[in-house]
Scaffold this active site. Sequence first.
Site, PDB file in Angstrom:
ATOM      1  CB  CYS A  70      -0.933  -0.005   1.206  1.00 17.89           C
ATOM      2  SG  CYS A  70      -0.170  -0.650   2.689  1.00 17.89           S
ATOM      3  CG  HIS A  94      -0.963   3.791   4.658  1.00 12.11           C
ATOM      4  ND1 HIS A  94      -1.634   3.385   5.789  1.00 12.11           N
ATOM      5  CD2 HIS A  94      -0.422   2.661   4.124  1.00 12.11           C
ATOM      6  CE1 HIS A  94      -1.518   2.081   5.924  1.00 12.11           C
ATOM      7  NE2 HIS A  94      -0.783   1.607   4.928  1.00 12.11           N
TER       8      HIS A  94
END
Length: 340
Positions: free
Chosen positions: A133, A246
Site C-alpha cells: 500500500c 496512509h
Amino acid sequence: MKKSAYHVAILGATGAVGEVMREILAERQFPISQLTLLASERSAGGTMDFGGKSVRVQDAAQFDWQGVDIALFSAGAAASEIYAPLAAAAGAVVIDNTSRYRYEEDIPLVVPEVNPQRVADYLPRRIIANPNCSTIQLLLVLKPLADSVGIERVVVSTYQAVSGAGSRAIQELGRQTLGIFQQKEVSPSVFPKQIAFNCLPQIDVFQDNGYTKEEMKMLWESRKILEIPDFSLTATCVRVPVFYGHSEAVNVVTKQKISALEFQELLRKAQGVQVWDDQKPGGWPTAVDAAGKDPTWVGRIREDVSHPRGLNFWVVADNIRKGAALNSVQIAELLIRDYL
Ligand code: A2P
C-alpha cells in the site's frame, strides 16, 4: 470468444481488504457472472451481500477452483502460498495482494497508472502481484517526476493506518482507545506496543540491515515497478493510531531542477492523483479526508531549502482502497479489457 461476464473469487472475503474488494467490484460494475467468497473454516457458512443478493462464504480448503476466471487474494502470504498455485493450475488468474510473489522475476507487480503494460506478463504463472500500500500511493506521484526530470534520491517517512494490519488491528486500536478513556490497563496483542495515542516505528519484521521489511518493500517494489534497478530510496515506516489512510512525508532530489509550480502542473495531469495544496489552515489532505475515496492526494508541495534540486511534499491515500482493493480491481479491469 471473449466472455461478457466472469467468475470472480475473493480469498479473504471476510477481511478488511476482502470486504472492500466486494464493495468496489459492485461500485465499478465489474462484469460478474458468479462471485465466490472464500475465507477460512472459521467464517465459512456466514453470508455477505453482493448486489442485493446474499452470498455464502465458503471454506477455501474445501473449494474447487475449476471455472474461476479471476481470483482476488487478500488472506495473508501463507494462504497465497497454498492457494495461488492451485487457482492458477485450475485456469484462474490470481491477483495477489500479499507480499508472497511480489519479488519473483516472472511475476508482474502492477500499479495500473504506472506500469499497466506489465499485466501482459501474467503468463506463464497466471499470478499478478499487487504492490504494498505505501509503495502504490508513492509511485503514483513519483512516476511523473521520474519520467520528466529523473529522480536522484527519495527520502520518505510514512504514517500508516492500523487497517493495513487487518481487522484484528482495527479492533485493537478501538479497544485500547476506549480502555484508556475508561482508565483501564491496555495490553498489546497484534502490535508489539500500545498503538492508541502512540507511534510505532516498526512495520513488519526486522531485516539484517536494520531496516524493517516494510521499509525495504518500498525500495524493492519501486525498483521493480519503475524498472530502474538502481533507484535510490530510503524509508522509515511508522504505524500511527489512524484507522484508515496512509500519509507520507516525502523528500525527492531530482536529476534536473523542477520548481514547485511545475511539479504541481505535472501532478494535475497525473492519473489517479489530486493536488490539494492551499497554503492556508487546513488546506492540505489528511487520512480522514482520503478514507473511503479513490484518489491519492498530494499537498504541502514546496522546494527544499536545503538542496537546489529538492522537493518536499505530503501524499495521502486510503490504504485499503488504492493501497489494496481498488488497485487489485483496476488490474482485473485491465486483464479483462486486454487479455481474457
Ligand atoms: P477468516 O475470517 O475466516 O479468518 P484481515 O486481513 O482483516 O485479518 O483478514 C484476513 C482474511 O483472510 C479473512 O477473510 C480470513 O478469514 C482470511 N484467511 C486468513 N487465513 C486464511 C486461510 N488459511 N485460508 C483462508 N482464508 C484465510
